[in-house]
Scaffold this active site. Structure first.
Site, PDB file in Angstrom:
ATOM      1  N   GLY A  69       0.802  -1.219   0.000  1.00 23.90           N
ATOM      2  CA  GLY A  69       0.000   0.000   0.000  1.00 23.90           C
ATOM      3  C   GLY A  69       0.833   1.266   0.000  1.00 23.90           C
ATOM      4  CB  SER A 144      -4.300   7.357   3.904  1.00 24.86           C
ATOM      5  OG  SER A 144      -2.981   6.837   3.986  1.00 24.86           O
ATOM      6  CG  ASP A 290       0.225   0.545  10.853  1.00 25.94           C
ATOM      7  OD1 ASP A 290      -0.914   0.320  10.401  1.00 25.94           O
ATOM      8  OD2 ASP A 290       1.147   1.008  10.171  1.00 25.94           O
ATOM      9  CE  LYS A 388       1.645  -5.083   3.478  1.00 21.53           C
ATOM     10  NZ  LYS A 388       1.986  -4.436   2.218  1.00 21.53           N
TER      11      LYS A 388
END
Length: 407
Positions: A69, A144, A290, A388
């Site tokens: 992303g 974001s 997060d 990732k």
């Protein structure tokens, strides 16, 4: 690959070198592409950073960033200002469901040429790089912070820099400040006053080595392990007490869960405080979304409740993380409720054994649930997804005494 995790070790002792911050690495990789005089050290070995680096160095017409992303947002801005270059920027099926319209609209207002290949507002997108001379643009601030960082990172290469007016409540401020601090480290002038960010133009920067701090999001799993262990002392490196990373808030948050932090020589030692009295946690994670997954799993393992707010961005991550948490924690026996931006966990000491945790192609789901194996055997589905952001995660868990069997 499904992994069964269990351990009989209740006393954790280890020294672990954690890979460089993905957030810092991806910002610096983009800046290095703009200013080749920069050199980088301790960069992240994550999939996301490897994808980002490959895209920046390559000459392909179709650039596939898979699940990354951050790369999608940063590369959209990068290719938009890369005069004369035309690319189609695409990704995984999930990436094609993650919105990009806010950033695309802002870039188009500045003069960028971007069109949608499939569905309006979503990747894949076709970008024809332009010389951008316009410098003022409004952008919603509550979607974001990566959109804001993407524009800020390329701004110094624009003829007139950029002036961003952030509309509404600003999400994840520490990540924006990280971006501006990295620019300042390269003597690129910036300001962030009220809801306005300015980045001033700079044609070149002096040669400089930029050393990436280790990833604080990855550190969260060690905070969780120490909180859930009977006794523990884990040293992780390389970490700074005055970190640019917002997730360094872990130090204060986990202090409330009996974890003491000590910094020395760029290393952080976490120790368990004995006989610590635990209380229900009430946290606003607007600046650090997060680490929400790690925190709620820790609370479950400790038998305490929590009420977490500021989680609205979790719905557009690798998966809808709030819904994913609700489903997987319920399997474990938790009483949990979520809204579009909050999560509430009721205190309980009951945790179901040998539950299969689905990871939804989300690295943080796999790693957030792993510390719970200190309490009950647990199965992590598609465990390879950790690559990732933290490819060495399972090896580091083995180093802590975890018995890990592939099913």
């Amino acid at each position: 690959m499904n992994l069964l995790l269990q351990t009989t070790h209740s006393n954790l002792q280890a020294n672990i070198a954690v890979t460089g911050s993905k957030s810092e690495t991806n910002r610096l990789l983009l800046l290095k592409a703009l200013f080749p005089a920069i050199t980088l050290a301790n960069t992240s070995n994550s999939d996301d950073s490897e994808v980002m680096e490959k895209a920046l160095k390559g000459n392909d017409e179709i650039v596939d960033i898979h699940h990354a992303g951050t790369a999608m947002r940063f590369l959209t801005a990068f290719f938009a200002v890369n005069e004369g270059r035309e690319v189609v920027l695409t990704g995984s099926q999930r990436m094609q469901e993650r919105p990009i319209k806010v950033l695309v609209d802002a870039l188009k207002k500045l003069g960028a040429v971007i069109t949608y290949e499939k569905e309006e507002g979503y990747p894949p997108i076709r970008i024809k790089g332009q010389k951008i001379t316009a410098s003022k643009v409004d952008i919603p601030a509550n979607v974001s912070s990566q959109y804001i960082s993407a524009l800020s990172l390329v701004a110094s290469k624009l003829e007139n820099g950029i002036e961003l007016n952030l509309v509404g409540e600003i999400t994840s401020v520490p990540y924006i400040k990280m971006t501006l601090a990295l620019l300042n480290d390269l003597d690129i002038k910036t300001s962030f006053e009220g809801n306005t960010i300015r980045v001033y133009p700079k044609a070149e920067v002096a040669p400089k080595e930029m050393v990436v701090e280790s990833d604080w999001s990855s550190a969260s799993y060690f905070f969780s392990l120490v909180a859930l262990a009977e006794t523990a002392s884990i040293t992780i490196s390389s970490y700074k007490q005055n970190s640019l990373q917002g997730d360094s808030a872990l130090v204060e948050i986990y202090e409330k869960m009996g974890v003491k932090s000590h910094f020395e020589n760029n290393a952080l030692t976490l120790t368990k405080v004995p006989n610590f009295k635990l209380e229900t946690l009430n946290l606003d994670l607007n600046n650090t979304p997060d680490i929400a997954q790690t925190i709620v799993v820790t609370c479950l393992g400790l038998g305490i409740g929590c009420h977490l707010t500021g989680l609205h961005t979790l719905k557009i991550k690798e998966t809808d993380r709030l819904e994913a948490l609700r489903i997987e924690l319920t399997k474990l026996g938790a009483n949990i409720s979520v809204t579009n931006e909050t999560l509430t966990l009721t205190p309980s000491t009951n945790i179901n054994h040998n539950i299969k945790i689905a990871t939804y192609n989300d690295h943080r789901m796999a790693m957030a649930f792993a510390p719970l194996a200190l309490k009950v055997p647990i199965i992590i589905e598609n465990a390879e997804v950790v690559s990732k952001s933290y490819p060495d995660f399972w090896e580091d868990m083995k180093g802590l005494g975890y018995d890990i069997a592939q099913l």
